[in-house]
Design a protein around this motif. Structure first.
Motif, PDB file in Angstrom:
ATOM      1  N   ALA B  86       0.897  -1.384  -0.213  1.00  0.00           N
ATOM      2  CA  ALA B  86      -0.168  -0.268  -0.413  1.00  0.00           C
ATOM      3  C   ALA B  86       0.910   1.152  -0.264  1.00  0.00           C
ATOM      4  CB  ALA B  86      -0.949   0.055   1.027  1.00  0.00           C
ATOM      5  N   ALA B  87       1.955   1.095   0.493  1.00  0.00           N
ATOM      6  CA  ALA B  87       3.041   2.113   0.850  1.00  0.00           C
ATOM      7  C   ALA B  87       4.203   2.105  -0.152  1.00  0.00           C
ATOM      8  CB  ALA B  87       3.464   2.329   1.975  1.00  0.00           C
ATOM      9  N   ARG B  88       4.451   3.294  -1.214  1.00  0.00           N
ATOM     10  CA  ARG B  88       5.665   2.852  -1.814  1.00  0.00           C
ATOM     11  C   ARG B  88       6.178   4.574  -1.534  1.00  0.00           C
ATOM     12  NH1 ARG B  88       4.740   1.513  -7.216  1.00  0.00           N
ATOM     13  NH2 ARG B  88       3.232   2.892  -8.298  1.00  0.00           N
ATOM     14  N   ALA B  89       7.917   4.311  -1.790  1.00  0.00           N
ATOM     15  CA  ALA B  89       8.877   5.392  -1.318  1.00  0.00           C
ATOM     16  C   ALA B  89      10.154   5.132  -2.868  1.00  0.00           C
ATOM     17  CB  ALA B  89       9.821   4.816  -0.600  1.00  0.00           C
ATOM     18  N   ALA B 156       3.360  -4.240  13.987  1.00  0.00           N
ATOM     19  CA  ALA B 156       4.071  -5.276  12.305  1.00  0.00           C
ATOM     20  C   ALA B 156       3.570  -3.870  11.687  1.00  0.00           C
ATOM     21  CB  ALA B 156       2.715  -6.341  12.639  1.00  0.00           C
ATOM     22  N   ALA B 157       4.426  -3.602  10.635  1.00  0.00           N
ATOM     23  CA  ALA B 157       4.435  -2.380   9.548  1.00  0.00           C
ATOM     24  C   ALA B 157       3.997  -2.896   8.189  1.00  0.00           C
ATOM     25  CB  ALA B 157       6.181  -1.594   9.515  1.00  0.00           C
ATOM     26  N   GLY B 158       4.167  -4.395   8.118  1.00  0.00           N
ATOM     27  CA  GLY B 158       2.887  -4.356   6.594  1.00  0.00           C
ATOM     28  C   GLY B 158       4.175  -4.457   5.328  1.00  0.00           C
ATOM     29  N   VAL B 159       4.112  -4.396   4.400  1.00  0.00           N
ATOM     30  CA  VAL B 159       4.937  -4.180   3.386  1.00  0.00           C
ATOM     31  C   VAL B 159       5.075  -2.877   2.090  1.00  0.00           C
ATOM     32  CG1 VAL B 159       4.956  -4.812   0.372  1.00  0.00           C
ATOM     33  CG2 VAL B 159       3.434  -6.354   2.522  1.00  0.00           C
ATOM     34  N   LEU B 160       5.967  -2.648   2.382  1.00  0.00           N
ATOM     35  CA  LEU B 160       6.472  -1.266   1.192  1.00  0.00           C
ATOM     36  C   LEU B 160       7.576  -1.497   0.056  1.00  0.00           C
ATOM     37  CD1 LEU B 160       7.206   2.157   1.990  1.00  0.00           C
ATOM     38  CD2 LEU B 160       9.629   1.057   3.426  1.00  0.00           C
ATOM     39  N   ASP B 161       6.814  -0.140  -0.887  1.00  0.00           N
ATOM     40  CA  ASP B 161       7.687  -0.345  -2.008  1.00  0.00           C
ATOM     41  C   ASP B 161       8.653   0.312  -1.866  1.00  0.00           C
ATOM     42  OD1 ASP B 161       5.512  -2.429  -2.322  1.00  0.00           O
ATOM     43  OD2 ASP B 161       5.400  -1.452  -4.207  1.00  0.00           O
ATOM     44  N   VAL B 192       9.690  -4.938  -0.778  1.00  0.00           N
ATOM     45  CA  VAL B 192       9.769  -5.131  -1.792  1.00  0.00           C
ATOM     46  C   VAL B 192       9.878  -3.900  -2.996  1.00  0.00           C
ATOM     47  CG1 VAL B 192       8.565  -6.633  -4.074  1.00  0.00           C
ATOM     48  CG2 VAL B 192       7.755  -6.829  -1.436  1.00  0.00           C
ATOM     49  N   GLU B 193      11.818  -4.510  -3.400  1.00  0.00           N
ATOM     50  CA  GLU B 193      12.616  -3.464  -3.834  1.00  0.00           C
ATOM     51  C   GLU B 193      12.108  -3.466  -5.704  1.00  0.00           C
ATOM     52  OE1 GLU B 193      15.848  -2.922  -1.808  1.00  0.00           O
ATOM     53  OE2 GLU B 193      16.971  -2.192  -3.540  1.00  0.00           O
ATOM     54  N   GLU B 410       4.336 -13.982   1.583  1.00  0.00           N
ATOM     55  CA  GLU B 410       3.357 -14.011   0.275  1.00  0.00           C
ATOM     56  C   GLU B 410       3.494 -13.390  -0.506  1.00  0.00           C
ATOM     57  OE1 GLU B 410      -0.723 -15.441   0.865  1.00  0.00           O
ATOM     58  OE2 GLU B 410      -0.069 -16.747   2.328  1.00  0.00           O
ATOM     59  N   THR B 411       3.808 -11.717  -0.262  1.00  0.00           N
ATOM     60  CA  THR B 411       3.752 -10.554  -1.265  1.00  0.00           C
ATOM     61  C   THR B 411       4.877 -10.633  -1.575  1.00  0.00           C
ATOM     62  OG1 THR B 411       2.169  -9.377   0.804  1.00  0.00           O
ATOM     63  CG2 THR B 411       3.272  -8.165  -1.824  1.00  0.00           C
ATOM     64  N   ALA B 412       6.593 -11.126  -1.300  1.00  0.00           N
ATOM     65  CA  ALA B 412       7.496 -10.547  -1.283  1.00  0.00           C
ATOM     66  C   ALA B 412       7.393 -12.076  -3.058  1.00  0.00           C
ATOM     67  CB  ALA B 412       8.297 -10.592  -0.446  1.00  0.00           C
ATOM     68  N   ARG B 413       7.097 -12.904  -2.281  1.00  0.00           N
ATOM     69  CA  ARG B 413       7.085 -14.625  -2.876  1.00  0.00           C
ATOM     70  C   ARG B 413       6.422 -14.022  -4.309  1.00  0.00           C
ATOM     71  NH1 ARG B 413       5.609 -18.064   0.246  1.00  0.00           N
ATOM     72  NH2 ARG B 413       3.750 -18.158  -0.772  1.00  0.00           N
ATOM     73  N   ALA B 414       5.301 -13.616  -4.293  1.00  0.00           N
ATOM     74  CA  ALA B 414       4.683 -13.112  -5.625  1.00  0.00           C
ATOM     75  C   ALA B 414       4.895 -11.987  -5.984  1.00  0.00           C
ATOM     76  CB  ALA B 414       2.995 -13.130  -5.021  1.00  0.00           C
TER      77      ALA B 414
END
Lengths: 263, 431
Positions: B86-89, B156-161, B192-193, B410-414
């Motif tokens: 949901a978040a991305r830098a 648990a901060a979630g997913v950051l792109d 996930v970079e 799972e997000t990273a694996r996908a």
């Protein structure tokens, strides 16, 4: 209706597989020394012979495996030159080899493998491909008929399968691909009696006027369950004797040495 | 046009010209770090193949390219790749672009490094080493920006792109972002970079990461390297994992002309764990190097490394993996495997595993294999009607599967799955 790229199933009695004077070498050594064989549509033929007689070589040559040099003769499959085709073209044309030693494919899921194979063959036949849901429906029916747990779809192809599971997976593939000619290469080896029955039921279920099979075996046991129309004895790279189902029983009692003496 | 100095001299020359304008120029600690780094870079120069750590990777194409620093770049608005979190830098040519980034809703603090510098004394440069690491020295000397992430204890901060885009410009640019990531005790985060750039772009992306995983914290770090075909990426990751913490790194090397992925991980407290997995998918004349240095510096730690390289064309792959088990690190459980699949007779892989064990109660295994596609497996698939090219693709994907399956998130694996599938379809289209 999609047009089929090839002719419909042959009529019973027409020659499906015709082998004439087939000779082949492996690493410079001649293994097949002039095979002549005809399998009419709708018939099941057994090829029996001792170890080293060329049984597996014959099945690999027919399915197009690399490493076998064909030095003479011809093979036609429903009138088409089989030896000129790639392995995948032979499969698409309706030839199926049930492997003596099914290969393990770590990292390839069985469901994906089966669907890819089925769709490749369907595509080559001009039939529409199946999506994941449609495939699952077809696969479940076949699994049920073969008494195979659905769990097998989720595993890697043949990875960690017992000998019996591997052979059942071969029969499952055969049931899905619905070939015209099945070659069973020592499918009975390493099977207990229950697995043998299931495998045989799988083959017998395909029996139809347009289906033929070449059952390659060392032992007569399998032929109690898959009763052949003809039995051929392969020795020293040649068919040395041909007879009815009773020939298999005779071999079981007196052994291959008696045939050798007679030939 | 004036002659542009290349090599180490070129970078030092530009450092002298830029040093008053670089971020943190008025902060004594930053000034001291840069001066020390410049000295380290001046004395070492670009590494040559005579240096053991660089024996298989020749940096002359990088040294000879002649770069501008990104400070001179103009702002642009490039297309952004697929979002996973949901978040991305977003970074463009190494600079943090708040206008392109979305950071709302992430339960942790994310800032640009340039702006955060006044508060980073004692944190910046804590893990990175400029001695014996010329590319890290270069980064320290010239960094302009980076990402500073701090996840508070227990969150648990979630997913950051983390997106890095290189852009095409008249002269190739070099950018050296410095990323600082800290997870406080019990925290978790997935990053996930994606690093990429347009086909025609030529640039050097030279990032350095300083990662602190505190007690019981878990960081998943999936890195998808799909740089432009003529670009260079030389990245160095430093990670320090405290007791009970986990660092899960997966690096996919699929793009770029010359790439090095170097990871230094220290398992610093009891029961710390790390997974360092990766895949390198190379074709044409690409060169990709994965170098890992793992220190088991505490007892009861576990490490898992699985690296897989697929090479076609005239590509070249390198894997160097060193595991150092310190005397205190009793009951270490270490595993390292690297495997290469050669799709072409002209491709080449160099593999150098290295184990140094000073503790006596240790379970450590490593292995390396190099092979081609298995003829039996290929025949089995073809005998079932699967055309040869498709059968090969299935076996390549299967070869990579084991490394990707090691990724827990799972997000990273996908994201990694999608990147691998994309690589293969491009490979097939080019064939």
């Amino acid at each position: 209706m999609p047009r089929r790229s090839e002719t419909a199933a042959p009529d019973k009695g027409m020659v499906m597989l015709k082998i004439e004077g087939l000779t082949a070498e492996v690493e410079g050594k001649q293994i097949l020394k002039g095979i002549d064989l005809e399998v009419p549509a709708g018939e099941i033929h057994a090829i029996m012979g001792p170890n080293g007689s060329g049984k597996s070589t014959l099945s690999y040559v027919l399915s197009g495996r690399e490493g076998y040099e064909i030095t003479g003769g011809a093979v036609t499959f429903n009138g088409v030159d089989l030896l000129a085709m790639e392995p995948e073209e032979r499969a698409a044309a309706g030839l199926f080899l049930a492997f003596q030693y099914p290969v393990e494919l770590p990292g390839v899921g069985n469901a994906l493998f089966l669907r890819t194979a089925l769709n490749a063959v369907r595509k080559a036949r001009g039939e529409p491909e199946l999506d994941a849901m449609q495939f699952l429906k077809v696969a479940r029916e076949r699994l049920k008929a073969l008494h195979i747990s659905e769990d097998m779809l989720k595993r890697g192809v043949n990875v960690g399968f017992s000998g019996g599971e591997k052979k059942r997976n071969e029969v499952l593939q055969m049931a899905l691909l619905a070939p015209k000619l099945a070659i069973l290469d020592e499918t009975d080896s390493g099977l207990d009696i229950d697995a043998l029955k299931i495998v045989s039921e799988g083959v017998n279920a395909l029996r139809a006027p347009g289906f033929s099979a070449l059952v390659i075996t060392h032992y007569q046991r399998l032929l109690d369950y898959i009763v052949p129309d003809k039995v051929h004895v392969l020795m020293g790279g040649r068919i040395v004797q041909t007879g009815g189902p009773e020939l298999a029983k005779q071999l079981e009692e007196s052994g291959y040495a008696s045939v050798q003496a007679a030939a | 046009m004036t002659a542009h100095p290349t090599g180490a001299a070129g970078f030092l020359h530009r450092f002298e010209g830029l040093r008053r304008r670089l971020p943190g120029a008025r902060l004594p600690y930053v000034e001291a770090l840069r001066a020390q780094a410049a000295e380290a870079f001046r004395s070492q120069g670009f590494p040559t193949r005579r240096v053991e750590a660089w024996k298989y990777t020749d940096l002359r194409p990088v040294a000879d390219a002649g770069f501008d620093e990104a400070l001179s770049a103009v702002d642009s608005t490039p297309d952004l790749p697929t979002a996973y979190g949901a978040a991305r830098a977003v970074f463009v040519d190494g600079r943090f672009r708040t206008d392109l980034s979305t950071l709302d809703g992430l339960a942790c603090r994310v800032e640009g490094l340039a702006a955060a510098l006044p508060g980073l004394d004692g944190r910046l440069g804590q893990l990175a080493r400029v001695e014996a690491q010329p590319m890290v020295a270069l980064n320290t000397m010239l960094f302009e920006d980076g990402l500073v992430v701090t996840v508070p204890a227990g969150v648990a901060a979630g997913v950051l792109d983390l997106v890095s885009l290189g852009t095409a410009s008249e002269r190739p640019e070099a950018f050296h972002p410095r990323h600082l990531i800290r997870l406080e005790p019990g925290a978790s985060l997935t990053i996930v970079e994606t690093a990429t750039g347009p086909d025609e772009a030529r640039y050097l992306h030279n990032p350095v990461y300083e990662i602190e995983v505190s007690e019981g914290a878990t960081l998943t770090h999936a890195r998808i390297q799909q740089e432009a075909a003529r670009a260079f990426q030389l990245s160095t990751v430093y990670a320090r994992v405290a007791a009970g913490g986990t660092y899960d790194n997966f690096t996919l090397n699929a793009g770029g002309r010359l790439v090095r992925n170097e990871i230094h991980t220290v398992l610093a407290g009891p029961k710390a764990a790390c997974h360092m997995n990766g895949a390198q998918l190379l074709r044409d004349g690409q060169h990709a190097d994965t170098t890992t240095v793992l220190d088991h510096a505490a007892p009861d730690c576990a490490s898992r490394q699985t690296y897989k390289t697929v090479l076609s064309g005239k590509s070249r792959g390198v894997f160097q993996g060193k595991i150092h088990v310190h005397q205190v690190a009793q009951r270490t459980d270490g595993y390292q495997m690297n495997q290469a699949l050669l799709l072409s007779p002209e491709a080449e892989i160099d593999s150098k595993p290295q184990l140094e064990i000073y503790a006596d109660d240790v379970k450590c295994s490593h292995g390396a294999t190099v092979g081609e596609i298995d003829a039996e497996q290929l025949f089995y698939l073809r005998a079932r009607g699967i055309p040869e090219e498709r059968a090969r693709a299935m076996l390549v994907e299967a070869f990579l599967r084991e490394a990707i399956e090691g990724v827990q998130d799972e997000t990273a694996r996908a994201a990694l799955d999608a990147a691998v599938t994309g690589w293969w379809s491009r490979q097939e289209a080019a064939a």
